[in-house]
Design an enzyme around this catalytic site. Structure first.
Site, PDB file in Angstrom:
ATOM      1  N   ASP A  62       0.822  -1.225   0.000  1.00  0.00           N
ATOM      2  CA  ASP A  62       0.000   0.000   0.000  1.00  0.00           C
ATOM      3  C   ASP A  62       0.851   1.268   0.000  1.00  0.00           C
ATOM      4  O   ASP A  62       0.327   2.364  -0.072  1.00  0.00           O
ATOM      5  CB  ASP A  62      -0.935  -0.028   1.226  1.00  0.00           C
ATOM      6  CG  ASP A  62      -2.019   1.048   1.160  1.00  0.00           C
ATOM      7  OD1 ASP A  62      -2.412   1.415   0.033  1.00  0.00           O
ATOM      8  OD2 ASP A  62      -2.446   1.533   2.213  1.00  0.00           O
ATOM      9  N   SER A  97      -6.501   5.489   0.420  1.00  0.00           N
ATOM     10  CA  SER A  97      -6.912   4.170  -0.091  1.00  0.00           C
ATOM     11  C   SER A  97      -8.338   3.886   0.365  1.00  0.00           C
ATOM     12  O   SER A  97      -8.671   4.091   1.537  1.00  0.00           O
ATOM     13  CB  SER A  97      -6.006   3.064   0.469  1.00  0.00           C
ATOM     14  OG  SER A  97      -4.666   3.473   0.491  1.00  0.00           O
ATOM     15  N   GLN A 108      -6.416  -1.859  -6.338  1.00  0.00           N
ATOM     16  CA  GLN A 108      -6.823  -0.888  -5.312  1.00  0.00           C
ATOM     17  C   GLN A 108      -7.609   0.250  -5.961  1.00  0.00           C
ATOM     18  O   GLN A 108      -7.335   0.626  -7.095  1.00  0.00           O
ATOM     19  CB  GLN A 108      -5.604  -0.295  -4.596  1.00  0.00           C
ATOM     20  CG  GLN A 108      -6.010   0.641  -3.465  1.00  0.00           C
ATOM     21  CD  GLN A 108      -4.837   1.159  -2.633  1.00  0.00           C
ATOM     22  OE1 GLN A 108      -4.313   2.227  -2.935  1.00  0.00           O
ATOM     23  NE2 GLN A 108      -4.436   0.426  -1.621  1.00  0.00           N
TER      24      GLN A 108
HETATM   25  C1  LIG Z   1      11.242   8.692  -9.572  1.00  0.00           C
HETATM   26  C2  LIG Z   1      11.236   8.890  -8.057  1.00  0.00           C
HETATM   27  C3  LIG Z   1       9.902   8.873  -7.456  1.00  0.00           C
HETATM   28  C4  LIG Z   1      10.017   9.051  -5.963  1.00  0.00           C
HETATM   29  C5  LIG Z   1       8.664   8.995  -5.363  1.00  0.00           C
HETATM   30  C6  LIG Z   1       8.710   9.028  -3.886  1.00  0.00           C
HETATM   31  C7  LIG Z   1       7.346   9.317  -3.470  1.00  0.00           C
HETATM   32  C8  LIG Z   1       7.110   9.184  -2.037  1.00  0.00           C
HETATM   33  C9  LIG Z   1       5.645   9.457  -1.779  1.00  0.00           C
HETATM   34  C10 LIG Z   1       5.169   8.921  -0.507  1.00  0.00           C
HETATM   35  C11 LIG Z   1       3.709   8.780  -0.538  1.00  0.00           C
HETATM   36  C12 LIG Z   1       3.293   7.785   0.425  1.00  0.00           C
HETATM   37  C13 LIG Z   1       1.839   7.623   0.283  1.00  0.00           C
HETATM   38  C14 LIG Z   1       1.350   6.606   1.162  1.00  0.00           C
HETATM   39  C15 LIG Z   1      -0.114   6.453   0.953  1.00  0.00           C
HETATM   40  C16 LIG Z   1      -0.640   5.438   1.785  1.00  0.00           C
HETATM   41  C17 LIG Z   1      -2.117   5.324   1.599  1.00  0.00           C
HETATM   42  C18 LIG Z   1      -2.779   5.292   2.899  1.00  0.00           C
HETATM   43  O1  LIG Z   1      -2.257   4.844   3.860  1.00  0.00           O
HETATM   44  S1  LIG Z   1      -4.376   5.958   3.018  1.00  0.00           S
HETATM   45  C19 LIG Z   1      -4.922   5.399   4.634  1.00  0.00           C
HETATM   46  C20 LIG Z   1      -5.930   4.341   4.512  1.00  0.00           C
HETATM   47  N1  LIG Z   1      -7.196   4.834   4.067  1.00  0.00           N
HETATM   48  C21 LIG Z   1      -8.011   5.558   4.915  1.00  0.00           C
HETATM   49  O2  LIG Z   1      -7.675   5.826   6.042  1.00  0.00           O
HETATM   50  C22 LIG Z   1      -9.353   5.937   4.368  1.00  0.00           C
HETATM   51  C23 LIG Z   1     -10.414   5.786   5.436  1.00  0.00           C
HETATM   52  N2  LIG Z   1     -11.716   6.202   4.940  1.00  0.00           N
HETATM   53  C24 LIG Z   1     -12.146   7.491   5.070  1.00  0.00           C
HETATM   54  O3  LIG Z   1     -11.442   8.337   5.612  1.00  0.00           O
HETATM   55  C25 LIG Z   1     -13.517   7.817   4.552  1.00  0.00           C
HETATM   56  O4  LIG Z   1     -14.206   6.629   4.232  1.00  0.00           O
HETATM   57  C26 LIG Z   1     -13.486   8.710   3.286  1.00  0.00           C
HETATM   58  C27 LIG Z   1     -12.822  10.032   3.585  1.00  0.00           C
HETATM   59  C28 LIG Z   1     -12.736   8.000   2.152  1.00  0.00           C
HETATM   60  C29 LIG Z   1     -14.909   8.940   2.845  1.00  0.00           C
HETATM   61  O5  LIG Z   1     -15.665   9.487   3.923  1.00  0.00           O
HETATM   62  P1  LIG Z   1     -16.820  10.555   3.658  1.00  0.00           P
HETATM   63  O6  LIG Z   1     -17.233  11.069   4.995  1.00  0.00           O
HETATM   64  O7  LIG Z   1     -17.867   9.965   2.810  1.00  0.00           O
HETATM   65  O8  LIG Z   1     -15.995  11.644   2.797  1.00  0.00           O
HETATM   66  P2  LIG Z   1     -16.167  13.197   2.577  1.00  0.00           P
HETATM   67  O9  LIG Z   1     -15.980  13.433   1.127  1.00  0.00           O
HETATM   68  O10 LIG Z   1     -17.395  13.706   3.216  1.00  0.00           O
HETATM   69  O11 LIG Z   1     -14.863  13.769   3.353  1.00  0.00           O
HETATM   70  C30 LIG Z   1     -14.712  13.539   4.732  1.00  0.00           C
HETATM   71  C31 LIG Z   1     -13.576  14.354   5.265  1.00  0.00           C
HETATM   72  O12 LIG Z   1     -12.364  13.996   4.646  1.00  0.00           O
HETATM   73  C32 LIG Z   1     -11.551  15.189   4.486  1.00  0.00           C
HETATM   74  N3  LIG Z   1     -11.423  15.507   3.056  1.00  0.00           N
HETATM   75  C33 LIG Z   1     -12.174  15.002   2.051  1.00  0.00           C
HETATM   76  N4  LIG Z   1     -11.761  15.509   0.873  1.00  0.00           N
HETATM   77  C34 LIG Z   1     -10.752  16.353   1.147  1.00  0.00           C
HETATM   78  C35 LIG Z   1      -9.912  17.159   0.346  1.00  0.00           C
HETATM   79  N5  LIG Z   1     -10.054  17.233  -0.970  1.00  0.00           N
HETATM   80  N6  LIG Z   1      -8.953  17.869   0.959  1.00  0.00           N
HETATM   81  C36 LIG Z   1      -8.785  17.828   2.288  1.00  0.00           C
HETATM   82  N7  LIG Z   1      -9.565  17.073   3.100  1.00  0.00           N
HETATM   83  C37 LIG Z   1     -10.517  16.349   2.538  1.00  0.00           C
HETATM   84  C38 LIG Z   1     -12.254  16.304   5.179  1.00  0.00           C
HETATM   85  O13 LIG Z   1     -11.823  16.339   6.526  1.00  0.00           O
HETATM   86  C39 LIG Z   1     -13.701  15.832   5.056  1.00  0.00           C
HETATM   87  O14 LIG Z   1     -14.499  16.351   6.066  1.00  0.00           O
HETATM   88  P3  LIG Z   1     -15.177  17.814   5.817  1.00  0.00           P
HETATM   89  O15 LIG Z   1     -14.047  18.775   5.791  1.00  0.00           O
HETATM   90  O16 LIG Z   1     -15.900  17.715   4.517  1.00  0.00           O
HETATM   91  O17 LIG Z   1     -16.054  17.974   7.016  1.00  0.00           O
END
Ligand SMILES: CCCCCCCCCCCCCCCCCC(=O)SCCNC(=O)CCNC(=O)[C@H](O)C(C)(C)COP(=O)(O)OP(=O)(O)OC[C@H]1O[C@@H](n2cnc3c(N)ncnc32)[C@H](O)[C@@H]1OP(=O)(O)O
Length: 382
Positions: A292, A314, A364
């Site tokens: 992930d 995710s 995913q």
């Molecule tokens: C060539 C070299 C290349 C080098 C590259 C090197 C790169 C390195 C990069 C490193 C990257 C590493 C990435 C790792 C990623 C790991 C992925 C994870 O772990 S993920 C972890 C595992 N996954 C999880 O933990 C997901 C768990 N699930 C959930 O959290 C929820 O089910 C949900 C958010 C998905 C939907 O819930 P639902 O209520 O229907 O959704 P709503 O739409 O109503 O939004 C709710 C709230 O979310 C917030 N927010 C929303 N949109 C935005 C935005 N645009 N803006 C800001 N905030 C935003 C906001 O607070 C909002 O509340 P409000 O401000 O509106 O009041």
């Protein structure tokens, strides 16, 4: 002809010939009998807790009796007893769970583990799979899992994993796991386990032709180069130095340069840092954890532009394990994003070992949005 087997000693009986059945007891009248076959085992000493069942021989039975003092031979050295091996890798510590009750475990977000705004999704997958694996006969290995992320997890509080034993068949077993924080289910996983079996074989997937990991730079070396290479403008180098650097317990080496960073695809080699215990269940949990880290982000590649800030989470994650995994040896992660639409990015992945064998397939879907500005006091989600 059926006959009851009485076992007065603390030993383990391994079936060499014939069939026995363990009938459901009165409280579980709706549960079907278990039928035990060749190489299944029963008896005291197979578990620390003792359950009494009637075992009925359905035909003439030949058993191998393993005396109780050798029962540990059936328990491989695993993450299940990681606290006894202080030299184990950081990943084994991250995946270590505290048993609280039968089928209930407690996991933690370690301060030295990679954390993001919320609990890292791979940590949920790896810990939940570890919890499920602890409740399954060690001869059965996970072959598929399907996870859904319901609510962002809080890094500062423990996670309770409750395992539900959905089914125990003779070849397969199914487990459902709920991860809870503050009484709320924040993550669910369903995993299926299977005993080793010989069957039809083919592999149509071909490993892409990429440079070997020894010829590529890891993330630390890329960062070092960004900080020190005089060909980069000093402003860029200063900016790179200010960026928070997360020393992941997974080593990664990227196969393509930054020129291809807008393609909806990514190939990189990865392996766990440090030596892992020799336990296939652990290696599968480790790769599930790693899978992930850089996966759904690939669906954002064609949309990357200067100054873009994204909100990426995710939503769900599925893995199929085709062949045994060695998580501390190099594996190639081949990722493609066929679609992004409606705020959701979809990615598929394939993992190959160095011999070009397809070890795992993955999918995913993630929420991918432009980051909206945050208010001063964001509402807690738990
Ligand atoms: C060539 C070299 C290349 C080098 C590259 C090197 C790169 C390195 C990069 C490193 C990257 C590493 C990435 C790792 C990623 C790991 C992925 C994870 O772990 S993920 C972890 C595992 N996954 C999880 O933990 C997901 C768990 N699930 C959930 O959290 C929820 O089910 C949900 C958010 C998905 C939907 O819930 P639902 O209520 O229907 O959704 P709503 O739409 O109503 O939004 C709710 C709230 O979310 C917030 N927010 C929303 N949109 C935005 C935005 N645009 N803006 C800001 N905030 C935003 C906001 O607070 C909002 O509340 P409000 O401000 O509106 O009041």
């Amino acid at each position: 002809m059926a006959s009851n087997i009485f076992c007065y000693f603390n030993d383990i009986l391994i079936i060499l010939k014939a069939e026995v059945s363990a009938p459901a007891n009165a409280e579980e009248a709706n549960r079907p009998d278990y039928v035990l076959n060749k190489y299944d085992y029963f008896g005291y000493g197979t578990n620390s807790s003792v359950h009494q069942v009637n075992v009925v021989a359905l035909s003439k039975l030949t058993c191998f009796i393993l005396p109780n003092q050798y029962g540990h031979l059936l328990q491989p050295k695993t993450i299940w007893n990681a606290e006894e091996t202080p030299e184990h890798s950081l990943l084994e510590q991250i995946l270590h769970l505290e048993p609280l009750e039968v089928d209930i475990f407690r996991g933690f977000t370690l301060p030295e583990a990679p954390t993001f705004r919320q609990v890292f999704g791979g940590q949920f997958i790896g810990q939940a799979l570890a919890a499920a694996s602890k409740t399954v006969d060690c001869l059965k290995m996970v072959h598929s899992l399907h996870a859904i992320f319901l609510v962002a997890g809080d890094n500062n509080i423990p996670i309770i994993y409750q395992v539900h034993r959905a089914r125990d068949g003779s070849s397969f077993a199914t487990r459902k796991v709920e991860a809870k924080q503050k009484g709320l289910v924040v993550f669910t996983l369903i995993a299926s386990f299977q005993k080793e079996e010989v069957g039809f074989e083919h592999q149509a997937a071909i490993m892409p032709d990429v440079p070997p990991p020894e010829q590529l730079l890891n993330l630390e070396e890329i960062r070092e180069r960004r900080l020190t290479d005089p060909r980069f403008p000093s402003q860029y180098r200063n900016l790179a130095a200010k960026k928070k650097f997360i020393p992941w317990p997974i080593e990664m080496r990227f196969c393509e340069g930054s020129a291809s960073q807008h393609k909806p695809s990514l190939n990189y080699w990865f392996r766990a840092r440090g030596k892992l215990s020799d336990d296939q269940a652990l290696h599968r949990c480790v790769v599930a954890y790693a899978s992930d880290l850089l996966f759904s982000g690939v669906s954002l590649n064609p949309h990357r532009e200067k100054g873009l800030k994204t909100y990426c989470l995710s939503l769900d994650h599925s893995i199929w394990f085709h062949k045994p995994v060695k998580a501390d040896e190099w594996m190639l992660y081949v990722i493609e994003s066929p679609s992004a639409h409606g705020g959701r990015g979809f990615v598929t992945g394939r993992m190959f070992n160095r011999q070009g064998e397809l070890i795992m397939s993955l999918t995913q879907e993630a929420l991918i949005r432009r980051e909206k500005p945050r208010g001063p006091n964001p509402r807690p989600k738990l």
